[in-house]
Design a protein around this motif. Sequence first.
Motif, short mmCIF file in Angstrom:
data_model
loop_
_atom_site.label_atom_id
_atom_site.label_comp_id
_atom_site.label_asym_id
_atom_site.label_seq_id
_atom_site.Cartn_x
_atom_site.Cartn_y
_atom_site.Cartn_z
N ALA A 12 0.86 -1.18 0.00
CA ALA A 12 0.00 0.00 0.00
C ALA A 12 0.89 1.23 0.00
O ALA A 12 1.99 1.22 0.57
CB ALA A 12 -0.89 -0.01 1.23
N ASP A 13 0.43 2.30 -0.63
CA ASP A 13 1.19 3.56 -0.64
C ASP A 13 1.44 4.06 0.77
O ASP A 13 2.46 4.71 1.03
CB ASP A 13 0.45 4.63 -1.44
CG ASP A 13 0.79 4.60 -2.92
OD1 ASP A 13 1.81 3.97 -3.27
OD2 ASP A 13 0.05 5.20 -3.72
N SER A 14 0.53 3.78 1.67
CA SER A 14 0.68 4.26 3.05
C SER A 14 1.86 3.60 3.77
O SER A 14 2.33 4.12 4.79
CB SER A 14 -0.61 3.99 3.83
OG SER A 14 -0.90 2.61 3.85
N GLU A 15 2.34 2.46 3.26
CA GLU A 15 3.49 1.79 3.88
C GLU A 15 4.81 2.42 3.48
O GLU A 15 5.84 2.15 4.10
CB GLU A 15 3.51 0.30 3.50
CG GLU A 15 2.39 -0.50 4.12
CD GLU A 15 2.58 -1.98 3.90
OE1 GLU A 15 3.33 -2.59 4.68
OE2 GLU A 15 1.99 -2.51 2.95
N LEU A 16 4.81 3.23 2.43
CA LEU A 16 6.02 3.87 1.94
C LEU A 16 6.05 5.32 2.38
O LEU A 16 5.05 6.04 2.28
CB LEU A 16 6.09 3.81 0.41
CG LEU A 16 5.99 2.42 -0.23
CD1 LEU A 16 6.04 2.54 -1.73
CD2 LEU A 16 7.09 1.51 0.27
N GLU A 17 7.21 5.77 2.83
CA GLU A 17 7.39 7.17 3.21
C GLU A 17 8.51 7.72 2.33
O GLU A 17 9.65 7.24 2.40
CB GLU A 17 7.78 7.25 4.69
CG GLU A 17 8.01 8.65 5.18
CD GLU A 17 8.58 8.66 6.60
OE1 GLU A 17 9.37 9.54 6.88
OE2 GLU A 17 8.22 7.76 7.38
#
Length: 140
Positions: A12-17
């Motif tokens: 998920a995009d939320s897992e990447l910073e």
Amino acid sequence: MAISILPNISLADSELEVTYILASGPGGQNVNKVATAAQLRFDAAYSASLPDRVRARLLELAGSRATRDGVIVITARRFRTQQRNREDAIERLAALIREAAHRPAFRVATRPSRAARQRRLQGKAHRARIKQGRTVRLDD
């Protein structure tokens, strides 16, 4: 939006910073003014998207790119734009996860047979005789 790695693994995009930092390399004067290098952080130790086997191997393969807390840090500064560097960092992470998900073939350790060892020694002896014949002997 999810990033598909393998048919059974997606992030998920939320897992990447992703943060942007000043980069060295191509870009001319622009490189001194604009933060174009992308630094991607992925918390592999607590990611729900990864199976345990893949997570363990990923942290092992990441080496110095992984922190003690299990966060993988990838810095991409190959290109002149933030967007291309961001895509490059994500692709490099995906390649690392694909490599971690690949199961190496099980190999059974074997030893050379007696005949194979004998052939090897005969070949060495033959080569030694050939080389021995090349020496020039001076009689004293």
